[in-house]
Design a protein around this motif. Structure first.
Motif, PDB file in Angstrom:
ATOM      1  N   ARG A  10       1.478   3.932  -2.860  1.00  0.00           N
ATOM      2  CA  ARG A  10       2.089   5.250  -2.645  1.00  0.00           C
ATOM      3  C   ARG A  10       3.582   5.054  -2.417  1.00  0.00           C
ATOM      4  O   ARG A  10       3.993   4.463  -1.413  1.00  0.00           O
ATOM      5  CB  ARG A  10       1.442   5.936  -1.434  1.00  0.00           C
ATOM      6  N   LEU A  11       4.408   5.536  -3.343  1.00  0.00           N
ATOM      7  CA  LEU A  11       5.861   5.419  -3.240  1.00  0.00           C
ATOM      8  C   LEU A  11       6.444   6.771  -2.862  1.00  0.00           C
ATOM      9  O   LEU A  11       6.161   7.785  -3.509  1.00  0.00           O
ATOM     10  CB  LEU A  11       6.460   4.956  -4.569  1.00  0.00           C
ATOM     11  N   THR A  12       7.243   6.786  -1.826  1.00  0.00           N
ATOM     12  CA  THR A  12       7.963   7.988  -1.419  1.00  0.00           C
ATOM     13  C   THR A  12       9.444   7.713  -1.520  1.00  0.00           C
ATOM     14  O   THR A  12       9.943   6.722  -0.970  1.00  0.00           O
ATOM     15  CB  THR A  12       7.619   8.378   0.035  1.00  0.00           C
TER      16      THR A  12
ATOM     17  N   THR B 165       0.839  -1.199   0.000  1.00  0.00           N
ATOM     18  CA  THR B 165       0.000   0.000   0.000  1.00  0.00           C
ATOM     19  C   THR B 165       0.874   1.249   0.000  1.00  0.00           C
ATOM     20  O   THR B 165       0.589   2.215  -0.721  1.00  0.00           O
ATOM     21  CB  THR B 165      -0.895   0.021   1.239  1.00  0.00           C
ATOM     22  N   HIS B 166       1.881   1.222   0.848  1.00  0.00           N
ATOM     23  CA  HIS B 166       2.821   2.341   0.967  1.00  0.00           C
ATOM     24  C   HIS B 166       4.245   1.794   0.967  1.00  0.00           C
ATOM     25  O   HIS B 166       4.484   0.661   1.400  1.00  0.00           O
ATOM     26  CB  HIS B 166       2.624   3.115   2.280  1.00  0.00           C
ATOM     27  N   LEU B 167       5.154   2.640   0.505  1.00  0.00           N
ATOM     28  CA  LEU B 167       6.542   2.218   0.422  1.00  0.00           C
ATOM     29  C   LEU B 167       7.432   3.449   0.505  1.00  0.00           C
ATOM     30  O   LEU B 167       7.153   4.462  -0.146  1.00  0.00           O
ATOM     31  CB  LEU B 167       6.763   1.527  -0.924  1.00  0.00           C
ATOM     32  N   ILE B 168       8.483   3.355   1.308  1.00  0.00           N
ATOM     33  CA  ILE B 168       9.469   4.438   1.362  1.00  0.00           C
ATOM     34  C   ILE B 168      10.812   3.878   0.954  1.00  0.00           C
ATOM     35  O   ILE B 168      11.266   2.869   1.506  1.00  0.00           O
ATOM     36  CB  ILE B 168       9.553   5.046   2.782  1.00  0.00           C
ATOM     37  N   LYS B 169      11.432   4.523  -0.027  1.00  0.00           N
ATOM     38  CA  LYS B 169      12.727   4.088  -0.541  1.00  0.00           C
ATOM     39  C   LYS B 169      13.681   5.268  -0.576  1.00  0.00           C
ATOM     40  O   LYS B 169      13.271   6.435  -0.542  1.00  0.00           O
ATOM     41  CB  LYS B 169      12.567   3.512  -1.955  1.00  0.00           C
TER      42      LYS B 169
ATOM     43  N   ALA C 202       5.273   9.155  -6.029  1.00  0.00           N
ATOM     44  CA  ALA C 202       3.957   9.292  -6.654  1.00  0.00           C
ATOM     45  C   ALA C 202       3.078   8.137  -6.211  1.00  0.00           C
ATOM     46  O   ALA C 202       3.536   7.219  -5.519  1.00  0.00           O
ATOM     47  CB  ALA C 202       4.069   9.284  -8.181  1.00  0.00           C
ATOM     48  N   LEU C 203       1.825   8.194  -6.646  1.00  0.00           N
ATOM     49  CA  LEU C 203       0.909   7.059  -6.503  1.00  0.00           C
ATOM     50  C   LEU C 203       0.997   6.258  -7.795  1.00  0.00           C
ATOM     51  O   LEU C 203       0.872   6.820  -8.889  1.00  0.00           O
ATOM     52  CB  LEU C 203      -0.512   7.553  -6.280  1.00  0.00           C
ATOM     53  N   TYR C 204       1.243   4.969  -7.674  1.00  0.00           N
ATOM     54  CA  TYR C 204       1.319   4.107  -8.846  1.00  0.00           C
ATOM     55  C   TYR C 204       0.052   3.261  -8.920  1.00  0.00           C
ATOM     56  O   TYR C 204      -0.270   2.506  -7.993  1.00  0.00           O
ATOM     57  CB  TYR C 204       2.579   3.239  -8.796  1.00  0.00           C
ATOM     58  N   LEU C 205      -0.632   3.420 -10.021  1.00  0.00           N
ATOM     59  CA  LEU C 205      -1.909   2.740 -10.222  1.00  0.00           C
ATOM     60  C   LEU C 205      -1.763   1.626 -11.248  1.00  0.00           C
ATOM     61  O   LEU C 205      -1.091   1.790 -12.260  1.00  0.00           O
ATOM     62  CB  LEU C 205      -2.963   3.730 -10.718  1.00  0.00           C
ATOM     63  N   CYS C 206      -2.429   0.556 -10.954  1.00  0.00           N
ATOM     64  CA  CYS C 206      -2.525  -0.558 -11.879  1.00  0.00           C
ATOM     65  C   CYS C 206      -3.983  -0.660 -12.309  1.00  0.00           C
ATOM     66  O   CYS C 206      -4.889  -0.422 -11.486  1.00  0.00           O
ATOM     67  CB  CYS C 206      -2.056  -1.826 -11.162  1.00  0.00           C
TER      68      CYS C 206
ATOM     69  N   GLN D 223       0.793   8.620 -10.913  1.00  0.00           N
ATOM     70  CA  GLN D 223      -0.011   9.797 -10.626  1.00  0.00           C
ATOM     71  C   GLN D 223       0.703  10.654  -9.598  1.00  0.00           C
ATOM     72  O   GLN D 223       0.734  10.326  -8.402  1.00  0.00           O
ATOM     73  CB  GLN D 223      -1.406   9.425 -10.144  1.00  0.00           C
ATOM     74  N   ALA D 224       1.272  11.746 -10.065  1.00  0.00           N
ATOM     75  CA  ALA D 224       1.908  12.696  -9.154  1.00  0.00           C
ATOM     76  C   ALA D 224       0.819  13.523  -8.478  1.00  0.00           C
ATOM     77  O   ALA D 224      -0.302  13.625  -8.977  1.00  0.00           O
ATOM     78  CB  ALA D 224       2.868  13.587  -9.929  1.00  0.00           C
ATOM     79  N   LEU D 225       1.177  14.134  -7.380  1.00  0.00           N
ATOM     80  CA  LEU D 225       0.203  14.912  -6.601  1.00  0.00           C
ATOM     81  C   LEU D 225      -0.407  16.023  -7.455  1.00  0.00           C
ATOM     82  O   LEU D 225       0.313  16.790  -8.107  1.00  0.00           O
ATOM     83  CB  LEU D 225       0.926  15.504  -5.386  1.00  0.00           C
TER      84      LEU D 225
END
Lengths: 108, 115
Positions: free
Chosen positions: B111-113, B9-13, B87-91, B37-39
Protein backbone atom coordinates in the motif's frame (compact mmCIF):
# COMPACT_ATOMS: atom_id res chain seq x y z
CA UNK A 1 -10.40 -0.54 -26.94
CA UNK A 2 -9.74 -3.61 -24.87
CA UNK A 3 -12.04 -3.49 -21.89
CA UNK A 4 -13.86 -5.60 -19.31
CA UNK A 5 -17.15 -4.32 -17.96
CA UNK A 6 -18.69 -5.54 -14.75
CA UNK A 7 -21.87 -3.49 -14.48
CA UNK A 8 -22.67 -4.30 -10.86
CA UNK A 9 -20.46 -2.91 -8.09
CA UNK A 10 -22.48 -4.78 -5.48
CA UNK A 11 -24.70 -7.82 -5.71
CA UNK A 12 -26.60 -9.01 -2.65
CA UNK A 13 -28.51 -12.31 -2.67
CA UNK A 14 -29.95 -14.62 -0.06
CA UNK A 15 -28.27 -17.88 0.85
CA UNK A 16 -29.60 -20.62 -1.40
CA UNK A 17 -30.60 -18.23 -4.18
CA UNK A 18 -28.99 -18.36 -7.64
CA UNK A 19 -26.12 -16.01 -8.38
CA UNK A 20 -25.10 -14.44 -11.66
CA UNK A 21 -22.20 -12.00 -11.85
CA UNK A 22 -22.15 -10.24 -15.18
CA UNK A 23 -19.06 -9.67 -17.30
CA UNK A 24 -18.79 -8.26 -20.81
CA UNK A 25 -15.58 -7.80 -22.70
CA UNK A 26 -14.39 -5.81 -25.66
CA UNK A 27 -11.61 -7.48 -27.62
CA UNK A 28 -11.16 -8.08 -31.32
CA UNK A 29 -9.28 -11.35 -31.04
CA UNK A 30 -10.10 -14.69 -29.40
CA UNK A 31 -10.08 -13.93 -25.71
CA UNK A 32 -8.84 -16.09 -22.91
CA UNK A 33 -11.10 -15.27 -19.98
CA UNK A 34 -10.82 -15.67 -16.24
CA UNK A 35 -12.65 -15.04 -13.03
CA UNK A 36 -10.52 -14.05 -10.04
CA UNK A 37 -11.83 -13.87 -6.48
CA UNK A 38 -10.66 -12.11 -3.35
CA UNK A 39 -12.08 -13.30 -0.04
CA UNK A 40 -11.87 -11.07 3.01
CA UNK A 41 -8.26 -10.65 4.18
CA UNK A 42 -6.97 -13.00 1.49
CA UNK A 43 -5.07 -12.53 -1.72
CA UNK A 44 -6.51 -12.28 -5.15
CA UNK A 45 -6.71 -15.79 -6.58
CA UNK A 46 -7.88 -17.52 -9.72
CA UNK A 47 -11.38 -18.98 -9.48
CA UNK A 48 -11.77 -20.38 -12.97
CA UNK A 49 -10.75 -19.90 -16.60
CA UNK A 50 -12.90 -20.57 -19.60
CA UNK A 51 -10.51 -22.92 -21.36
CA UNK A 52 -10.68 -25.34 -18.44
CA UNK A 53 -14.47 -25.62 -18.61
CA UNK A 54 -14.47 -26.61 -14.94
CA UNK A 55 -16.89 -25.98 -12.14
CA UNK A 56 -15.04 -24.58 -9.15
CA UNK A 57 -16.82 -24.28 -5.79
CA UNK A 58 -20.07 -24.72 -7.71
CA UNK A 59 -19.37 -21.77 -10.02
CA UNK A 60 -19.41 -22.02 -13.80
CA UNK A 61 -18.89 -19.48 -16.54
CA UNK A 62 -19.63 -19.87 -20.21
CA UNK A 63 -18.01 -17.79 -22.91
CA UNK A 64 -20.60 -16.32 -25.27
CA UNK A 65 -18.71 -14.83 -28.18
CA UNK A 66 -21.86 -13.49 -29.82
CA UNK A 67 -22.74 -11.44 -26.76
CA UNK A 68 -19.07 -10.99 -25.74
CA UNK A 69 -19.98 -12.12 -22.26
CA UNK A 70 -18.51 -14.42 -19.63
CA UNK A 71 -21.01 -14.35 -16.81
CA UNK A 72 -20.26 -16.25 -13.59
CA UNK A 73 -23.08 -18.39 -12.24
CA UNK A 74 -23.88 -20.54 -9.26
CA UNK A 75 -27.25 -22.19 -8.71
CA UNK A 76 -27.30 -21.99 -4.91
CA UNK A 77 -25.33 -19.29 -3.11
CA UNK A 78 -23.50 -20.07 0.12
CA UNK A 79 -22.39 -17.61 2.78
CA UNK A 80 -18.73 -18.41 2.10
CA UNK A 81 -19.18 -17.11 -1.46
CA UNK A 82 -19.18 -13.55 -0.13
CA UNK A 83 -16.15 -11.93 -1.75
CA UNK A 84 -14.94 -9.53 -4.42
CA UNK A 85 -15.06 -11.03 -7.91
CA UNK A 86 -13.07 -9.78 -10.89
CA UNK A 87 -13.54 -10.78 -14.48
CA UNK A 88 -10.40 -10.58 -16.59
CA UNK A 89 -9.04 -11.53 -19.97
CA UNK A 90 -5.63 -12.14 -21.40
CA UNK A 91 -4.91 -9.87 -24.31
CA UNK A 92 -1.91 -9.46 -26.51
CA UNK A 93 1.43 -8.25 -25.18
CA UNK A 94 1.06 -10.43 -22.11
CA UNK A 95 -1.51 -8.10 -20.58
CA UNK A 96 -4.29 -9.23 -18.34
CA UNK A 97 -7.15 -6.74 -18.35
CA UNK A 98 -9.30 -6.73 -15.22
CA UNK A 99 -12.77 -5.39 -14.70
CA UNK A 100 -13.56 -3.11 -11.80
CA UNK A 101 -15.03 -5.96 -9.76
CA UNK A 102 -18.34 -6.93 -8.19
CA UNK A 103 -18.74 -7.36 -4.47
CA UNK A 104 -20.97 -10.36 -3.81
CA UNK A 105 -22.73 -10.37 -0.45
CA UNK A 106 -24.68 -13.44 0.62
CA UNK A 107 -27.36 -12.78 3.19
CA UNK A 108 -28.22 -15.56 5.65
CA UNK B 1 6.14 -24.20 -1.65
CA UNK B 2 6.68 -20.52 -0.84
CA UNK B 3 4.09 -18.06 -2.09
CA UNK B 4 4.60 -14.61 -3.54
CA UNK B 5 5.89 -12.11 -1.03
CA UNK B 6 6.05 -8.33 -1.30
CA UNK B 7 7.83 -5.69 0.72
CA UNK B 8 7.20 -3.34 2.30
CA UNK B 9 3.60 -3.81 3.39
CA UNK B 10 2.91 -0.09 3.68
CA UNK B 11 4.81 2.96 2.56
CA UNK B 12 4.28 6.70 2.82
CA UNK B 13 6.15 9.00 0.45
CA UNK B 14 6.09 12.65 -0.46
CA UNK B 15 5.24 13.94 -3.92
CA UNK B 16 8.34 14.09 -6.11
CA UNK B 17 10.18 11.32 -4.27
CA UNK B 18 11.15 7.95 -5.67
CA UNK B 19 10.07 4.54 -4.41
CA UNK B 20 11.16 0.94 -4.90
CA UNK B 21 8.81 -1.96 -4.24
CA UNK B 22 9.99 -5.54 -4.09
CA UNK B 23 8.50 -8.89 -4.99
CA UNK B 24 9.70 -12.44 -4.54
CA UNK B 25 8.06 -14.82 -6.95
CA UNK B 26 6.69 -18.22 -6.09
CA UNK B 27 9.17 -21.06 -6.31
CA UNK B 28 9.48 -22.34 -9.87
CA UNK B 29 7.94 -19.26 -11.49
CA UNK B 30 9.88 -17.27 -14.09
CA UNK B 31 7.39 -14.51 -14.87
CA UNK B 32 6.40 -11.54 -12.73
CA UNK B 33 3.65 -9.03 -13.46
CA UNK B 34 2.97 -5.78 -11.62
CA UNK B 35 -0.42 -4.17 -11.17
CA UNK B 36 -1.69 -0.92 -9.70
CA UNK B 37 -5.02 -1.11 -7.90
CA UNK B 38 -6.63 2.19 -7.01
CA UNK B 39 -9.39 2.23 -4.41
CA UNK B 40 -12.61 0.74 -5.78
CA UNK B 41 -10.98 -0.36 -9.04
CA UNK B 42 -9.66 -3.58 -10.48
CA UNK B 43 -5.94 -4.17 -10.88
CA UNK B 44 -4.39 -2.30 -13.82
CA UNK B 45 -1.50 -3.96 -15.61
CA UNK B 46 1.77 -2.02 -15.36
CA UNK B 47 4.25 -4.44 -16.95
CA UNK B 48 5.46 -7.99 -17.00
CA UNK B 49 8.95 -9.47 -16.80
CA UNK B 50 9.90 -12.82 -18.23
CA UNK B 51 13.41 -14.14 -17.67
CA UNK B 52 14.74 -10.69 -16.79
CA UNK B 53 13.28 -8.90 -19.82
CA UNK B 54 10.23 -6.69 -20.06
CA UNK B 55 7.53 -8.71 -21.80
CA UNK B 56 4.62 -6.32 -22.16
CA UNK B 57 3.65 -2.97 -20.75
CA UNK B 58 0.41 -1.23 -19.91
CA UNK B 59 -0.47 2.44 -20.22
CA UNK B 60 1.91 3.76 -17.59
CA UNK B 61 4.50 6.52 -18.10
CA UNK B 62 8.24 5.79 -18.25
CA UNK B 63 8.69 6.91 -14.65
CA UNK B 64 7.32 3.47 -13.81
CA UNK B 65 10.18 1.06 -14.39
CA UNK B 66 11.12 -2.40 -13.28
CA UNK B 67 13.74 -5.05 -12.99
CA UNK B 68 13.78 -8.80 -12.72
CA UNK B 69 16.74 -10.58 -11.22
CA UNK B 70 18.29 -13.98 -12.07
CA UNK B 71 16.35 -15.56 -9.18
CA UNK B 72 13.17 -14.13 -10.79
CA UNK B 73 12.46 -11.71 -7.96
CA UNK B 74 11.49 -8.25 -9.15
CA UNK B 75 11.43 -4.57 -8.33
CA UNK B 76 9.03 -1.84 -9.32
CA UNK B 77 10.49 1.66 -9.29
CA UNK B 78 8.43 4.81 -9.50
CA UNK B 79 10.15 8.17 -9.95
CA UNK B 80 8.74 11.65 -9.39
CA UNK B 81 5.82 10.39 -7.35
CA UNK B 82 2.46 12.03 -7.86
CA UNK B 83 -0.55 12.03 -5.57
CA UNK B 84 -2.43 9.77 -8.03
CA UNK B 85 0.22 7.11 -7.57
CA UNK B 86 -1.34 6.33 -4.19
CA UNK B 87 -2.65 2.79 -4.59
CA UNK B 88 -2.16 -0.86 -3.76
CA UNK B 89 0.61 -2.34 -5.87
CA UNK B 90 0.25 -6.02 -6.59
CA UNK B 91 2.84 -8.42 -7.84
CA UNK B 92 1.90 -11.73 -9.43
CA UNK B 93 4.09 -14.57 -10.54
CA UNK B 94 3.42 -17.36 -12.98
CA UNK B 95 5.21 -20.02 -14.95
CA UNK B 96 4.15 -18.47 -18.24
CA UNK B 97 6.45 -18.65 -21.13
CA UNK B 98 6.62 -15.79 -23.57
CA UNK B 99 3.19 -15.11 -25.12
CA UNK B 100 1.38 -17.63 -22.95
CA UNK B 101 -0.84 -17.09 -19.99
CA UNK B 102 -0.98 -19.31 -16.96
CA UNK B 103 -2.55 -18.83 -13.59
CA UNK B 104 -1.11 -15.82 -11.84
CA UNK B 105 -0.35 -16.11 -8.13
CA UNK B 106 -0.72 -12.79 -6.38
CA UNK B 107 1.17 -11.34 -3.48
CA UNK B 108 -0.50 -9.44 -0.63
CA UNK B 109 0.38 -6.08 -2.11
CA UNK B 110 2.17 -2.93 -1.00
CA UNK B 111 0.00 0.00 0.00
CA UNK B 112 1.67 3.22 -1.21
CA UNK B 113 0.43 6.58 0.02
CA UNK B 114 1.79 9.73 -1.57
CA UNK B 115 1.28 12.96 0.35
Amino acid sequence: AQRVTQPEKLLSVFKGAPVELKCNYSYSGSPELFWYVQYSRQRLQLLLRHISRESIKGFTADLNKGETSFHLKKPFAQEEDSAMYYCAFYSSASKIIFGSGTRLSIRP
Amino acid sequence: ETGVTQSPTHLIKTRGQQVTLRCSSQSGHNTVSWYQQALGQGPQFIFQYYREEENGRGNFPPRFSGLQFPNYSSELNVNALELDDSALYLCASSSSGRDRSDEQYFGPGTRLTVT
